[in-house]
Design an enzyme around this catalytic site. Structure first.
Site, PDB file in Angstrom:
ATOM      1  N   CYS A   1     -18.179  -8.530  -9.428  1.00 50.21           N
ATOM      2  CA  CYS A   1     -16.745  -8.739  -9.577  1.00 50.21           C
ATOM      3  C   CYS A   1     -15.656  -8.632  -8.790  1.00 50.21           C
ATOM      4  O   CYS A   1     -16.172  -8.555  -7.544  1.00 50.21           O
ATOM      5  CB  CYS A   1     -16.876  -7.910 -11.152  1.00 50.21           C
ATOM      6  SG  CYS A   1     -18.358  -8.737 -12.126  1.00 50.21           S
ATOM      7  N   ASP A   2     -15.024  -8.515  -9.745  1.00 53.04           N
ATOM      8  CA  ASP A   2     -13.645  -9.055  -8.781  1.00 53.04           C
ATOM      9  C   ASP A   2     -13.255  -8.636  -7.403  1.00 53.04           C
ATOM     10  O   ASP A   2     -12.729  -8.903  -6.460  1.00 53.04           O
ATOM     11  CB  ASP A   2     -12.546  -8.868  -9.461  1.00 53.04           C
ATOM     12  CG  ASP A   2     -13.285 -10.060 -10.975  1.00 53.04           C
ATOM     13  OD1 ASP A   2     -13.489 -10.308 -11.420  1.00 53.04           O
ATOM     14  OD2 ASP A   2     -11.806 -10.041 -11.095  1.00 53.04           O
ATOM     15  N   LYS A   3     -13.525  -7.098  -7.078  1.00 50.51           N
ATOM     16  CA  LYS A   3     -12.727  -6.348  -6.237  1.00 50.51           C
ATOM     17  C   LYS A   3     -13.476  -5.991  -5.430  1.00 50.51           C
ATOM     18  O   LYS A   3     -13.454  -5.195  -4.477  1.00 50.51           O
ATOM     19  CB  LYS A   3     -12.000  -5.174  -7.340  1.00 50.51           C
ATOM     20  CG  LYS A   3     -10.689  -5.476  -8.141  1.00 50.51           C
ATOM     21  CD  LYS A   3     -10.194  -6.305  -7.257  1.00 50.51           C
ATOM     22  CE  LYS A   3      -9.088  -7.231  -7.976  1.00 50.51           C
ATOM     23  NZ  LYS A   3      -9.462  -7.871  -9.502  1.00 50.51           N
TER      24      LYS A   3
ATOM     25  N   GLU B   1      -3.404  -7.527 -13.719  1.00 53.30           N
ATOM     26  CA  GLU B   1      -3.726  -8.758 -14.353  1.00 53.30           C
ATOM     27  C   GLU B   1      -2.731  -9.105 -15.646  1.00 53.30           C
ATOM     28  O   GLU B   1      -2.678  -8.170 -16.738  1.00 53.30           O
ATOM     29  CB  GLU B   1      -4.797  -8.585 -14.223  1.00 53.30           C
ATOM     30  CG  GLU B   1      -5.813  -9.262 -13.160  1.00 53.30           C
ATOM     31  CD  GLU B   1      -6.967  -9.805 -12.990  1.00 53.30           C
ATOM     32  OE1 GLU B   1      -7.551  -9.653 -12.273  1.00 53.30           O
ATOM     33  OE2 GLU B   1      -7.801  -9.658 -13.809  1.00 53.30           O
TER      34      GLU B   1
ATOM     35  N   SER C   1      -5.491 -12.964 -13.582  1.00 52.32           N
ATOM     36  CA  SER C   1      -7.026 -13.072 -13.975  1.00 52.32           C
ATOM     37  C   SER C   1      -7.201 -14.693 -13.682  1.00 52.32           C
ATOM     38  O   SER C   1      -6.583 -15.427 -13.591  1.00 52.32           O
ATOM     39  CB  SER C   1      -7.674 -13.006 -15.226  1.00 52.32           C
ATOM     40  OG  SER C   1      -8.830 -13.021 -15.415  1.00 52.32           O
TER      41      SER C   1
END
Length: 551
Positions: free
Chosen positions: A119-121, A441, A467
């Site tokens: 996922c993102d980070k 976000e 996002s």
């Protein structure tokens, strides 16, 4: 081997004793020690199954003659953290992840590293760690979530966020919202659109640190486990060759990554994360380079939220190699750039574009320019970023009065309360890396606008970020941020803001003299957080235009 420093010689008897407490046998002390950084947790849907992926990687390492050792890595679910205090704690984990992997690898003398993010980070944090450590490293993600389905319609996380706005506007019932809630996110994996997680996992293929399929094979498919086993075997080859990440993460790799980014229409967060990874690799990526690459790269894909297709559709069309195939027709990639498996061109062997509706042929793109654009002007002297491929054509050029909010929550309440009108430009400030702190976000405000059918009539600008699931005229990373005295902090209700995405400009219609007068009278807001990690982060972090890396 590096690991000999904890395994070999009489003085290391205490160390071997501790290894034996873990179940090691003497025969394992003669083999390479492979660290497996795995972000498994029970709070992030994209990470729920990573123990299964890690086991497959470990199987591959053992088959190739290594000794696999797993260790944990934290991760925040951005969706769960969205639109409350928790979102301040998302971006800030990127540095924690990089630092913690550095600590684990150096303390335990691993010979090589396999990173399992999703996922993102977590993806950029692990990439930063790999570049910093410069030990042989290979990546394999957990893969994307399957899309939800309803009456033949594809559903992703965007669908449910936008449905909240639709209910607020009276366009959907709460019963319909509950039905969407049950089916929009059907199982494990990173959320099913071209959001930040999938953007970064796809970009990792272009950087050359992962096998083809890393960004697109769905989480629940056996192909994901086969890819993980191959990755476990591959790390042993990479170790044998002494192939370190900085050999791969050259400028040519980042140019390939940016080119793929523009062709796919990735998340605006790549404009934060790729510069941060490049910083660890020893050179600088600036927003002007993003515009340069965007100017020569056609946009070939409109995946959710920009269009109806999900990541599983991209995978079925041939995945990232099929996008490479199209870009290579115009010589837009450096196919001789080194990767962990050879050169980038090796990914094209036997590849074709199996669905020109999902991956447009390069001769027939959605647009001749890429998915992201960097804007500048008197409102963003150091730059701002927009996902232009997800902006309605009517909003590519827009002027309107500023509706100014010093928090995301205040703007969201105004949107849901019906006080935002067509033509407005919502300004959310003091949400940058330092002012937030943590650069929240803004998926809830942008999704509410889309759900209310205002995304083609209202713009939103912020020194925070968006996002990958956001769509519309959502312009983020406005730099300098308000907390640093940037022009966004000088705006007043009703100031006229002019946006021209095609011309790459973001302006407020005020004279230089008026801006100077306001700057002289400006006083920063009191810090929102004064203790703990967020306060330390605020003291150390740089501008979004520099990747929000630590000073």
């Amino acid at each position: 081997m590096r690991s000999d420093s904890v395994k070999k010689g009489m003085a290391r008897a205490p160390h071997r004793s501790l290894f034996k407490a873990l179940g090691f046998i003497n025969e394992e002390f003669d083999k390479p020690l492979i660290g497996i950084a795995v972000a498994k947790s029970e709070i992030v849907p994209g990470h729920l199954h990573l123990d299964t992926v890690a086991k497959a990687v470990a199987d591959g390492v053992r088959m190739a003659g290594g000794v696999p050792v797993q260790f944990p890595v934290i991760g925040v679910c951005d969706g769960i953290a969205m639109n409350h205090e928790g979102m301040r704690y998302s971006l800030v984990t990127r540095e924690l992840i990089a630092d913690s992997i550095e600590c684990m690898v150096m303390a335990h003398a691993f010979d090589a590293l396999v990173c399992i993010p999703n996922c993102d980070k977590i993806v950029p944090g692990m990439l930063m760690a790999a570049a910093r450590l410069n030990l042989p490293s290979v990546f394999v993600s957990g893969g994307p979530m399957l899309a939800g389905r309803q009456n033949g319609k594809t559903l992703t996380l965007t669908s449910i966020f936008e449905a909240v706005g639709a209910v607020g506007a009276g366009l959907m019932s709460e019963a319909e919202l509950t039905e969407l809630e049950d089916i929009s996110c059907p199982g494990c994996g990173s959320c099913a659109g071209m959001f930040t997680a999938n953007s970064m996992n796809c970009v990792t293929e272009a950087l050359g640190l992962a096998l083809p399929g890393n960004g697109t094979i769905p989480a629940v498919m056996a192909g994901r486990l086969r890819l993980a086993k191959k990755t476990g075997m591959l790390i042993m080859e990479v170790l044998k060759k002494g192939l370190a990440p900085k050999t791969i993460l050259s400028e040519r790799a980042f140019l390939n990554a940016l080119t793929l980014d523009m062709a796919l229409g990735c998340s605006t967060n790549t404009a934060l994360h790729l510069p941060a990874v490049a910083h660890e690799a020893g050179f600088k990526l600036d927003l002007e380079l993003f515009n340069k690459i965007s100017g020569r790269t056609p946009n070939l894909c409109k995946l959710s939220p920009a269009g109806p297709s999900a990541i599983e559709d991209l995978d079925a069309a041939g995945g990232i190699p099929a996008v490479f195939f199209e870009l290579a027709k115009k010589g837009l990639l450096d196919l001789e750039a080194p990767t962990v498996y050879g050169v980038l061109g090796d990914a094209l062997k036997g590849v074709e574009n199996r669905n020109p509706e999902v991956i447009r042929p390069v001769e027939n793109p959605y647009s001749e320019t890429g998915g992201l654009a960097a804007l500048r002007g008197n409102l963003a002297p150091q730059g701002a970023v927009v996902k232009q491929s997800a902006v309605a054509r009517a909003m590519l050029k827009h002027e309107g009065p500023a509706r100014v909010f010093d928090t995301e929550e205040g703007a969201f309440e105004a949107i849901m309360g019906g006080t935002i009108r067509a033509g407005d430009v919502i300004v959310i400030r003091y949400e940058g890396p330092r002012g937030g702190p943590g650069m929240k976000e803004m998926l809830s405000p942008t999704s509410a606008l889309a759900g209310m059918k205002l995304d083609d009539k209202v713009a939103l600008i912020t020194d925070g970020r968006f996002s990958g699931a956001s769509r519309g005229a959502a312009i983020g990373h406005v730099s300098p941020e308000a907390a640093d005295g940037g022009p966004i902090g000088l705006l007043k209700e009703g100031d006229i803001i002019a946006i021209d995405i095609e011309a790459r400009t973001l302006e407020v219609k005020l004279s230089p003299q008026e801006l100077e007068t306001r700057k002289a009278a400006w006083k920063p807001l009191a810090p929102k957080v004064t203790s703990g990690y967020l306060a330390r982060y605020a003291r150390q972090v740089s501008s979004a235009s520099q990747g929000a890396v630590f000073k």
